[in-house]
Design a protein around this motif. Structure first.
Motif, mmCIF file in Angstrom:
data_model
loop_
_atom_site.group_PDB
_atom_site.id
_atom_site.type_symbol
_atom_site.label_atom_id
_atom_site.label_comp_id
_atom_site.label_asym_id
_atom_site.label_seq_id
_atom_site.Cartn_x
_atom_site.Cartn_y
_atom_site.Cartn_z
ATOM 1 N N PRO A 197 4.944 -20.376 -35.391
ATOM 2 C CA PRO A 197 4.657 -20.184 -33.838
ATOM 3 C C PRO A 197 3.208 -21.014 -33.519
ATOM 4 C CG PRO A 197 4.046 -18.021 -34.980
ATOM 5 C CD PRO A 197 4.812 -18.833 -36.096
ATOM 6 N N TYR A 198 3.174 -21.566 -32.566
ATOM 7 C CA TYR A 198 1.882 -22.254 -31.920
ATOM 8 C C TYR A 198 1.456 -21.426 -30.735
ATOM 9 C CZ TYR A 198 -1.102 -25.370 -29.433
ATOM 10 O OH TYR A 198 -2.295 -25.468 -28.622
ATOM 11 N N ILE A 199 0.290 -21.071 -31.048
ATOM 12 C CA ILE A 199 -0.468 -20.091 -30.166
ATOM 13 C C ILE A 199 -1.476 -21.017 -29.186
ATOM 14 C CG2 ILE A 199 -1.779 -18.093 -29.607
ATOM 15 C CD1 ILE A 199 0.811 -17.806 -31.509
ATOM 16 N N PRO A 200 -0.888 -20.863 -27.733
ATOM 17 C CA PRO A 200 -2.000 -21.856 -26.775
ATOM 18 C C PRO A 200 -3.260 -21.087 -26.704
ATOM 19 C CG PRO A 200 0.195 -21.168 -25.866
ATOM 20 C CD PRO A 200 0.012 -20.456 -27.281
ATOM 21 N N LEU A 201 -4.344 -22.216 -26.656
ATOM 22 C CA LEU A 201 -5.817 -21.602 -26.649
ATOM 23 C C LEU A 201 -6.008 -20.381 -25.851
ATOM 24 C CD1 LEU A 201 -7.210 -25.150 -26.044
ATOM 25 C CD2 LEU A 201 -7.145 -23.968 -28.193
ATOM 26 N N GLU A 202 -5.250 -20.275 -24.427
ATOM 27 C CA GLU A 202 -5.571 -19.010 -23.813
ATOM 28 C C GLU A 202 -5.037 -17.527 -24.533
ATOM 29 O OE1 GLU A 202 -2.008 -19.389 -20.769
ATOM 30 O OE2 GLU A 202 -3.831 -19.826 -19.945
ATOM 31 N N LYS A 203 -4.184 -17.741 -25.501
ATOM 32 C CA LYS A 203 -3.816 -16.601 -25.804
ATOM 33 C C LYS A 203 -4.137 -16.458 -27.487
ATOM 34 C CE LYS A 203 0.348 -16.478 -23.050
ATOM 35 N NZ LYS A 203 1.688 -16.523 -23.050
ATOM 36 N N ARG A 204 -5.062 -17.270 -27.947
ATOM 37 C CA ARG A 204 -5.461 -17.409 -29.336
ATOM 38 C C ARG A 204 -6.180 -16.211 -29.762
ATOM 39 N NH1 ARG A 204 -6.250 -23.373 -31.156
ATOM 40 N NH2 ARG A 204 -4.042 -23.301 -30.236
ATOM 41 N N GLU A 205 -6.641 -15.586 -28.852
ATOM 42 C CA GLU A 205 -7.613 -14.443 -29.399
ATOM 43 C C GLU A 205 -6.654 -12.964 -29.394
ATOM 44 O OE1 GLU A 205 -10.792 -14.346 -29.960
ATOM 45 O OE2 GLU A 205 -10.905 -16.399 -29.335
ATOM 46 N N SER A 206 -5.242 -13.083 -28.995
ATOM 47 C CA SER A 206 -4.442 -11.991 -29.278
ATOM 48 C C SER A 206 -3.483 -12.207 -30.445
ATOM 49 C CB SER A 206 -3.734 -11.946 -27.861
ATOM 50 O OG SER A 206 -2.838 -10.645 -27.967
ATOM 51 N N GLN A 207 -3.865 -11.347 -31.366
ATOM 52 C CA GLN A 207 -2.823 -11.362 -32.577
ATOM 53 C C GLN A 207 -1.535 -11.155 -32.328
ATOM 54 O OE1 GLN A 207 -4.242 -12.984 -35.631
ATOM 55 N NE2 GLN A 207 -6.106 -13.521 -34.343
#
Length: 367
Positions: free
Chosen positions: A185-195
């Motif tokens: 899965p690719y995690i967008p920058l705005e959601k990258r803090e949420s594991q």
């Protein structure tokens, strides 16, 4: 009365002690007043002037950042998406040239964001490179152009990788994990803090490879080359596969001092004439004519057998396919994204092509 007097004397003693201590306080000591003139003789500011100077220094500190402010553009939410997608099949020593320019894939980002053609759709992305002669700053040169392919599908389009090249006599279809590749899965920058986002609600998956370049020196040359010959594999049981119906076989006739590389089409080429031409062009020694013909016949038999088996496997897969899987294959779409033109990158508009690879065929849309 004596006792009372003593008590009075006792109360006076605390009063005399502060008087002695007060001699050392600047506000009460004449000597300190004399010293207050010292700063003026030493050209240091008076207390009131010092306060004003302090105010001026504060104002200067506030104004200085305003004049030195630098503008840093805010990072886009999907800005590093194309960089995270592994360029499958690119030679290791050419990887640095892929990132020689700051390519812009804002077209891919816009397609995935709200209002875009791929928004809220589950997509699987893989990368590749296309060496092309393109103009840049009044000159043309061969450039490794990065390309991103997006597959719209409810499930991964494949868990296999094809390994094939002109130099390889045989073709291999192997599991992705054997080549250290997988869909992640690719995690967008705005959601990258949420594991938690890594485990649920993922809509964008990328083909990733965890083979470290630093570890290549520990691998055999044949293993390293396999990575460079990789192609994302796709098999659609609902469509006739041009590759499987091909009448062309790749030949690698192993003789010294150098092997014979060529292609033979069993419908268009006549074996006797084909062999004589190779001898005439000094590609094949005359004494190897018969062994070469036997070799070609064997390869043609193997190719025809593979075609028959593939057709049978396709027929069986169609019969056993569920309605849900059938609908998924019927609605599956391929999008091919090229970098958008910018002043700092070559313009690749003239070399765009819908062809993806021998397995995927052509894209439904080129962007």
């Amino acid at each position: 009365m004596r006792k009372g007097t003593k008590r009075k004397a006792t109360h006076k003693e605390p009063k005399t002690k502060p008087a002695e201590d007060q001699k050392n306080e600047p506000s009460q000591s004449p000597a300190q007043e004399t010293n207050s003139e010292e700063p003026s003789r030493n050209a240091e500011p008076e207390p009131t002037k010092g306060a004003a100077g302090k105010d001026r220094r504060k104002r200067a500190k506030v104004e200085k950042p305003e004049t030195a402010t630098e503008y840093f553009p805010e990072k886009r939410n999907l800005e590093d998406l194309w960089l995270q997608v592994f360029p499958v099949g690119t030679e290791w020593d050419q990887l640095d040239t892929v990132y020689e320019y700051k390519w812009n894939f804002s077209n891919l980002e816009e397609a995935l964001e709200e209002g875009g053609e791929l928004h809220n759709k589950k997509v699987y992305l893989f990368g590749c490179t296309e060496p092309q002669l393109v103009p840049y700053k009044d000159q043309s040169k061969v450039t490794m152009i990065p390309v991103v392919v997006a597959v719209v599908s409810p499930f991964p389009p494949s868990d296999k990788i094809g390994i094939k090249s002109v130099q390889r006599e045989t073709e291999e279809i192997v599991p992705m994990k054997r080549m250290k590749m997988d869909w992640v899965p690719y995690i967008p920058l705005e959601k990258r803090e949420s594991q938690v986002e890594r485990l649920k609600n993922s809509q964008i998956f990328i083909l990733s490879c965890n083979q470290r370049r630093a570890g290549l020196r520990h691998l055999k040359i044949e293993r390293v080359k396999k990575f460079e010959y990789c192609l994302p594999y796709f098999y659609d049981p609902l469509q006739e596969d041009e590759l499987e119906q091909s009448t062309v076989v790749d030949l690698l006739f192993p003789i010294d001092p150098k092997p014979v590389f060529c292609e033979f089409d069993w419908e268009l080429d006549e074996l006797e004439e084909f062999t004589d031409k190779l001898i005439e062009e000094e590609e094949l020694p005359a004494d190897q004519k018969e062994p070469f013909k036997d070799y070609v016949k064997e390869k043609v038999r193997e190719a025809k057998k593979a075609n028959r088996e593939a057709r049978e496997a396709r027929r069986k897969a169609r019969e056993e396919m569920s309605q849900q899987s059938r609908a998924a294959f019927e609605n599956m779409k391929f999008y091919k994204f090229y970098p958008v033109p910018t002043p700092d990158t070559p313009d690749v508009s003239s070399v765009k092509s819908p062809f993806i690879n021998r397995y995927y065929g052509k894209a439904h849309k080129v962007i």
